[in-house]
Write a protein that holds these residues in place. Structure first.
Motif, mmCIF file in Angstrom:
data_model
loop_
_atom_site.group_PDB
_atom_site.id
_atom_site.type_symbol
_atom_site.label_atom_id
_atom_site.label_comp_id
_atom_site.label_asym_id
_atom_site.label_seq_id
_atom_site.Cartn_x
_atom_site.Cartn_y
_atom_site.Cartn_z
ATOM 1 N N GLY A 16 0.797 -1.200 0.000
ATOM 2 C CA GLY A 16 0.000 0.000 0.000
ATOM 3 C C GLY A 16 0.837 1.261 0.000
ATOM 4 N N THR A 17 0.152 2.392 0.119
ATOM 5 C CA THR A 17 0.806 3.695 0.071
ATOM 6 C C THR A 17 0.344 4.573 1.219
ATOM 7 O OG1 THR A 17 -0.886 4.753 -1.322
ATOM 8 C CG2 THR A 17 0.886 3.575 -2.447
ATOM 9 N N LEU A 18 1.221 5.478 1.612
ATOM 10 C CA LEU A 18 0.908 6.530 2.567
ATOM 11 C C LEU A 18 1.654 7.783 2.148
ATOM 12 C CD1 LEU A 18 1.163 4.778 6.063
ATOM 13 C CD2 LEU A 18 -0.928 5.686 5.019
ATOM 14 N N ARG A 19 1.108 8.929 2.509
ATOM 15 C CA ARG A 19 1.776 10.194 2.286
ATOM 16 C C ARG A 19 1.872 10.934 3.607
ATOM 17 N NH1 ARG A 19 0.000 15.588 -1.152
ATOM 18 N NH2 ARG A 19 2.099 16.154 -1.888
ATOM 19 N N LEU A 20 3.089 11.181 4.044
ATOM 20 C CA LEU A 20 3.332 11.883 5.286
ATOM 21 C C LEU A 20 3.508 13.372 5.025
ATOM 22 C CD1 LEU A 20 5.859 9.493 7.058
ATOM 23 C CD2 LEU A 20 3.352 9.384 6.990
ATOM 24 N N LEU A 21 3.070 14.158 5.980
ATOM 25 C CA LEU A 21 3.179 15.602 5.895
ATOM 26 C C LEU A 21 3.827 16.130 7.158
ATOM 27 C CD1 LEU A 21 2.444 18.436 4.708
ATOM 28 C CD2 LEU A 21 0.245 18.204 5.888
ATOM 29 N N CYS A 22 4.739 17.054 6.999
ATOM 30 C CA CYS A 22 5.346 17.769 8.108
ATOM 31 C C CYS A 22 5.029 19.241 7.951
ATOM 32 C CB CYS A 22 6.859 17.541 8.133
ATOM 33 S SG CYS A 22 7.728 18.475 9.417
ATOM 34 N N THR A 23 4.377 19.805 8.945
ATOM 35 C CA THR A 23 4.095 21.236 8.959
ATOM 36 C C THR A 23 5.020 21.907 9.952
ATOM 37 O OG1 THR A 23 2.364 21.054 10.647
ATOM 38 C CG2 THR A 23 1.700 20.814 8.352
ATOM 39 N N ALA A 24 5.521 23.067 9.588
ATOM 40 C CA ALA A 24 6.498 23.769 10.405
ATOM 41 C C ALA A 24 6.041 25.181 10.690
ATOM 42 C CB ALA A 24 7.860 23.789 9.715
ATOM 43 N N THR A 25 6.227 25.593 11.923
ATOM 44 C CA THR A 25 6.031 26.977 12.322
ATOM 45 C C THR A 25 7.346 27.510 12.854
ATOM 46 O OG1 THR A 25 5.288 26.357 14.549
ATOM 47 C CG2 THR A 25 3.601 26.622 12.843
ATOM 48 N N GLY A 26 7.457 28.824 12.883
ATOM 49 C CA GLY A 26 8.689 29.435 13.351
ATOM 50 C C GLY A 26 9.669 29.759 12.245
ATOM 51 N N ASN A 27 9.203 29.811 11.027
ATOM 52 C CA ASN A 27 10.011 30.215 9.877
ATOM 53 C C ASN A 27 11.200 29.286 9.650
ATOM 54 O OD1 ASN A 27 10.437 31.965 7.679
ATOM 55 N ND2 ASN A 27 11.949 33.157 8.830
ATOM 56 N N HIS A 73 6.263 26.159 4.220
ATOM 57 C CA HIS A 73 6.993 25.443 5.263
ATOM 58 C C HIS A 73 6.454 24.027 5.450
ATOM 59 C CE1 HIS A 73 8.960 29.231 6.257
ATOM 60 N NE2 HIS A 73 7.772 29.785 6.250
ATOM 61 N N LEU A 74 6.303 23.330 4.335
ATOM 62 C CA LEU A 74 5.776 21.978 4.329
ATOM 63 C C LEU A 74 6.798 21.009 3.755
ATOM 64 C CD1 LEU A 74 2.173 22.627 2.951
ATOM 65 C CD2 LEU A 74 2.880 22.463 5.338
ATOM 66 N N LEU A 75 6.812 19.815 4.283
ATOM 67 C CA LEU A 75 7.648 18.742 3.788
ATOM 68 C C LEU A 75 6.798 17.485 3.666
ATOM 69 C CD1 LEU A 75 10.675 18.005 3.110
ATOM 70 C CD2 LEU A 75 10.747 17.045 5.422
ATOM 71 N N TYR A 76 6.955 16.772 2.555
ATOM 72 C CA TYR A 76 6.165 15.584 2.283
ATOM 73 C C TYR A 76 7.060 14.360 2.140
ATOM 74 C CZ TYR A 76 2.733 19.117 0.792
ATOM 75 O OH TYR A 76 1.887 20.195 0.724
#
Length: 112
Positions: A16-27, A73-76
Motif C-alpha cells: 500500500g501507500t501513505l503520504r506523510l506531511l510535516c508542517t512547520a512553524t517558526g520560519n 513550510h511543508l515537507l512531504y
C-alpha cells in the motif's frame, strides 16, 4: 517558537501507500525524514538538499519520494509499495543556524 508536526501515518497493508506531511512553524523549512523502530537507532530515510536534489536510504530507493513547499513550510514523504520493514515512527527534521528541530513523530504500521 519553532514547531514541527508530522501527520499522515497509519495502518496499511503491504504494498500500500501513505503520504506523510510535516508542517512547520517558526520560519523554518524541514528538509529530511527519519524513522525509528523501538530499541534501534533513528535512521535517515530521505533528505532534500538546498539545491533541490534528493537522497534516499538504500532500503527505500525507488519507493519513497521526498518533496517540499518552502513557501508554506511543508515537507512531504510519499511512500509507495510499503513493506513490513517500513514499520516505524517517522520524524521530520529541520536545522536552524545552530539548533536542530524534530517533530514528535507519526506511526506507520505495515501489515503483511
Amino acid at each position: 517558537q519553532v514547531q514541527l508536526v508530522e501527520s499522515g501515518g497509519g495502518l496499511v497493508q503491504a504494498g500500500g501507500t501513505l503520504r506523510l506531511l510535516c508542517t512547520a512553524t517558526g520560519n523554518i523549512n524541514p528538509n529530511a525524514w527519519y524513522r525509528q523502530v523501538p530499541g534501534k537507532q533513528r535512521e535517515l530515510v530521505a533528505t532534500l538538499t538546498d539545491g533541490g536534489s534528493t537522497r534516499y536510504a538504500d532500503s527505500v530507493k525507488g519507493r519513497f519520494t521526498i518533496s517540499r513547499d518552502n513557501a508554506k513550510h511543508l515537507l512531504y514523504l510519499q511512500m509507495n509499495s510499503l513493506k513490513s520493514e517500513d514499520t516505524a515512527v517517522y520524524y521530520c527534521y529541520g536545522r536552524g543556524q545552530i539548533t536542530t528541530y524534530w517533530g514528535r513523530g507519526t506511526q506507520v504500521t505495515v501489515s503483511s
